[in-house]
Scaffold this active site. Structure first.
Site, PDB file in Angstrom:
ATOM      1  N   MET A  28     -11.533  -4.426 -65.127  1.00  0.00           N
ATOM      2  CA  MET A  28     -10.141  -4.192 -64.831  1.00  0.00           C
ATOM      3  C   MET A  28      -9.619  -5.386 -63.963  1.00  0.00           C
ATOM      4  O   MET A  28      -8.387  -5.144 -63.516  1.00  0.00           O
ATOM      5  CB  MET A  28     -10.157  -2.970 -64.054  1.00  0.00           C
ATOM      6  CG  MET A  28     -10.422  -1.505 -64.624  1.00  0.00           C
ATOM      7  SD  MET A  28      -9.594  -0.142 -64.040  1.00  0.00           S
ATOM      8  CE  MET A  28     -10.212  -0.104 -62.622  1.00  0.00           C
ATOM      9  N   GLY A  73     -19.985  -9.793 -59.245  1.00  0.00           N
ATOM     10  CA  GLY A  73     -20.510  -8.699 -59.980  1.00  0.00           C
ATOM     11  C   GLY A  73     -20.149  -8.620 -61.445  1.00  0.00           C
ATOM     12  O   GLY A  73     -20.959  -8.634 -62.337  1.00  0.00           O
ATOM     13  N   HIS A  74     -18.846  -8.798 -61.667  1.00  0.00           N
ATOM     14  CA  HIS A  74     -18.257  -9.055 -62.851  1.00  0.00           C
ATOM     15  C   HIS A  74     -19.166 -10.126 -63.610  1.00  0.00           C
ATOM     16  O   HIS A  74     -19.457 -10.299 -64.852  1.00  0.00           O
ATOM     17  CB  HIS A  74     -16.707  -9.294 -63.093  1.00  0.00           C
ATOM     18  CG  HIS A  74     -16.101  -7.961 -62.573  1.00  0.00           C
ATOM     19  ND1 HIS A  74     -15.295  -8.022 -61.309  1.00  0.00           N
ATOM     20  CD2 HIS A  74     -15.800  -6.983 -63.070  1.00  0.00           C
ATOM     21  CE1 HIS A  74     -14.863  -6.986 -61.192  1.00  0.00           C
ATOM     22  NE2 HIS A  74     -15.131  -6.205 -62.018  1.00  0.00           N
ATOM     23  N   ALA A  89      -9.528  -8.664 -61.067  1.00  0.00           N
ATOM     24  CA  ALA A  89      -9.887  -8.844 -59.565  1.00  0.00           C
ATOM     25  C   ALA A  89     -11.507  -9.258 -59.665  1.00  0.00           C
ATOM     26  O   ALA A  89     -12.193  -8.545 -59.031  1.00  0.00           O
ATOM     27  CB  ALA A  89      -9.610  -7.938 -58.840  1.00  0.00           C
ATOM     28  N   LEU A  90     -11.714 -10.092 -60.513  1.00  0.00           N
ATOM     29  CA  LEU A  90     -13.112 -10.448 -60.921  1.00  0.00           C
ATOM     30  C   LEU A  90     -13.846 -10.818 -59.798  1.00  0.00           C
ATOM     31  O   LEU A  90     -13.456 -11.658 -58.762  1.00  0.00           O
ATOM     32  CB  LEU A  90     -13.369 -11.448 -62.169  1.00  0.00           C
ATOM     33  CG  LEU A  90     -12.597 -10.936 -63.611  1.00  0.00           C
ATOM     34  CD1 LEU A  90     -12.915 -11.972 -64.466  1.00  0.00           C
ATOM     35  CD2 LEU A  90     -13.008  -9.398 -64.006  1.00  0.00           C
ATOM     36  N   VAL A 142     -24.554  -5.969 -57.951  1.00  0.00           N
ATOM     37  CA  VAL A 142     -24.699  -7.130 -57.168  1.00  0.00           C
ATOM     38  C   VAL A 142     -23.779  -6.876 -55.855  1.00  0.00           C
ATOM     39  O   VAL A 142     -22.997  -6.080 -55.756  1.00  0.00           O
ATOM     40  CB  VAL A 142     -23.876  -8.260 -57.801  1.00  0.00           C
ATOM     41  CG1 VAL A 142     -23.633  -9.550 -56.985  1.00  0.00           C
ATOM     42  CG2 VAL A 142     -24.336  -8.696 -59.276  1.00  0.00           C
TER      43      VAL A 142
HETATM   44  P1  AMP Z   1     -14.267  -2.834 -63.152  1.00  0.00           P
HETATM   45  O1  AMP Z   1     -13.603  -3.883 -63.145  1.00  0.00           O
HETATM   46  O2  AMP Z   1     -14.307  -2.361 -61.587  1.00  0.00           O
HETATM   47  O3  AMP Z   1     -13.761  -1.721 -64.008  1.00  0.00           O
HETATM   48  O4  AMP Z   1     -15.973  -3.122 -63.494  1.00  0.00           O
HETATM   49  C1  AMP Z   1     -15.924  -3.725 -64.753  1.00  0.00           C
HETATM   50  C2  AMP Z   1     -17.687  -3.684 -64.942  1.00  0.00           C
HETATM   51  O5  AMP Z   1     -18.192  -4.480 -64.069  1.00  0.00           O
HETATM   52  C3  AMP Z   1     -18.335  -2.298 -64.692  1.00  0.00           C
HETATM   53  O6  AMP Z   1     -19.058  -2.271 -66.056  1.00  0.00           O
HETATM   54  C4  AMP Z   1     -18.889  -2.392 -63.467  1.00  0.00           C
HETATM   55  O7  AMP Z   1     -19.962  -1.195 -63.528  1.00  0.00           O
HETATM   56  C5  AMP Z   1     -19.223  -3.701 -63.444  1.00  0.00           C
HETATM   57  N1  AMP Z   1     -19.331  -3.986 -61.901  1.00  0.00           N
HETATM   58  C6  AMP Z   1     -18.347  -3.904 -60.852  1.00  0.00           C
HETATM   59  N2  AMP Z   1     -18.841  -4.316 -59.754  1.00  0.00           N
HETATM   60  C7  AMP Z   1     -20.316  -4.596 -59.994  1.00  0.00           C
HETATM   61  C8  AMP Z   1     -21.289  -5.009 -59.106  1.00  0.00           C
HETATM   62  N3  AMP Z   1     -21.153  -5.093 -57.907  1.00  0.00           N
HETATM   63  N4  AMP Z   1     -22.454  -5.165 -59.690  1.00  0.00           N
HETATM   64  C9  AMP Z   1     -22.811  -4.877 -61.079  1.00  0.00           C
HETATM   65  N5  AMP Z   1     -21.616  -4.624 -61.855  1.00  0.00           N
HETATM   66  C10 AMP Z   1     -20.551  -4.426 -61.327  1.00  0.00           C
END
Ligand code: AMP
Length: 272
Positions: A26, A32-33, A28-29, A172
């Site tokens: 979504m 973790g991303h 705002a990378l 992460v």
């Molecule tokens: P989001 O943009 O929050 O929907 O996350 C996109 C992907 O990144 C999803 O598969 C999340 O589980 C993964 N993600 C988000 N935060 C982390 C993190 N801190 N460590 C590992 N993966 C993450």
């Protein structure tokens, strides 16, 4: 790196590629991303990232309109990581019909989020299936940070016989232990300090487990003691079908935590 806005642009681009690793986000990378993208780069000839704040997974009182967005920075990061294509569709592009076909999560998996986000996983499954059909990846990368999302997507793939390998990626964390999340920017300095009780609780539970404690009621007591003062939505010890356990079983146990800190609902978990 190609930036693709429409379904047609993506289709043309996809036809020029062979085997693709896919990282849905979504935006705002954060690192973790980036870890998911790096893993996809290592394991696939080509990597496609999607950036789409999916409205159907937000409840009426959630933060859809103020969800953090920074497309310019996201594209820079993707470029620096060697991403081949970034799909940035509009809502109209992904939801062409006023009345969309919806997907219901399997009821055995919904348990923990039923009270606070009863329709969240309907929206997640809907958008993930659309994105899978558009991107046609061989592998797709999901963070263990969103443990229940990962389990829902694995079920979707198995239940609909999708030929996609789902690759779970490690959580992460920031230097202070807080799991990275795009929503952490909402936390004030004092709220962030409070939020650190979450990884501390999980760590204390892990240490107790490593010292031989298997009884989940005792482990949960240790976690809740550490979380005192926070609004805990749940702290649960369950198996990978999200069924509560009386005793921890190694390799099959998940400790799930959802906590409200100010305006932010934080999720964290531990895969035992
Ligand atoms: P989001 O943009 O929050 O929907 O996350 C996109 C992907 O990144 C999803 O598969 C999340 O589980 C993964 N993600 C988000 N935060 C982390 C993190 N801190 N460590 C590992 N993966 C993450």
């Amino acid at each position: 790196m190609q930036v693709l806005h429409t379904y047609q642009e993506l289709q043309v681009f996809r036809k020029s590629l062979d085997s693709v690793g896919f990282v849905p986000t979504m935006g705002a990378l954060h690192p973790g991303h980036a870890s998911l993208i790096t893993r996809s780069k290592q394991e696939n000839p080509q990597t496609i990232v999607s950036i789409f704040v999916n409205p159907t997974q937000f409840g009426p009182n959630e933060d859809l309109s103020r969800y953090p967005r920074d497309l310019e920075a996201d594209l820079k990061l993707c470029q620096s990581l060697g991403v081949d294509g970034v799909f940035v569709p509009t809502v109209a592009e992904l939801y062409p019909f006023e009345h969309a076909i919806t997907l219901n999560p399997a009821s055995d998996l919904l348990g923990h989020e039923a009270e606070h986000r009863p329709t969240h996983f309907n929206g997640v499954l809907q958008v993930v299936l659309k994105l899978f059909n558009l991107v046609c990846p061989q592998k797709a990368y999901f963070g263990k940070k969103d443990a229940q999302q990962l389990l829902h997507v694995q079920r979707l793939v198995a239940d609909f016989f999708l030929e996609i390998e789902i690759v779970p990626c490690e959580i992460v964390r920031d230097h202070d232990g807080l799991a990275l999340s795009s929503r952490n920017v909402y936390l004030s300095a004092s709220q962030r300090q409070e939020a650190l009780k979450i990884p501390q609780a999980l760590e204390r539970m892990q240490i107790a487990y490593q010292q031989g404690m298997r009884d989940t009621a005792s482990l949960i007591r240790i976690g809740l003691d550490t979380l005192q003062g926070l609004e805990v939505h749940y702290l649960s010890i369950c198996n990978h079908n999200l069924e509560p356990l009386a005793q921890v079983k190694s390799n099959q146990t998940l400790i799930l935590c959802a906590v409200q800190v100010g305006q932010v609902r934080l999720l964290d978990n531990l895969w035992v």
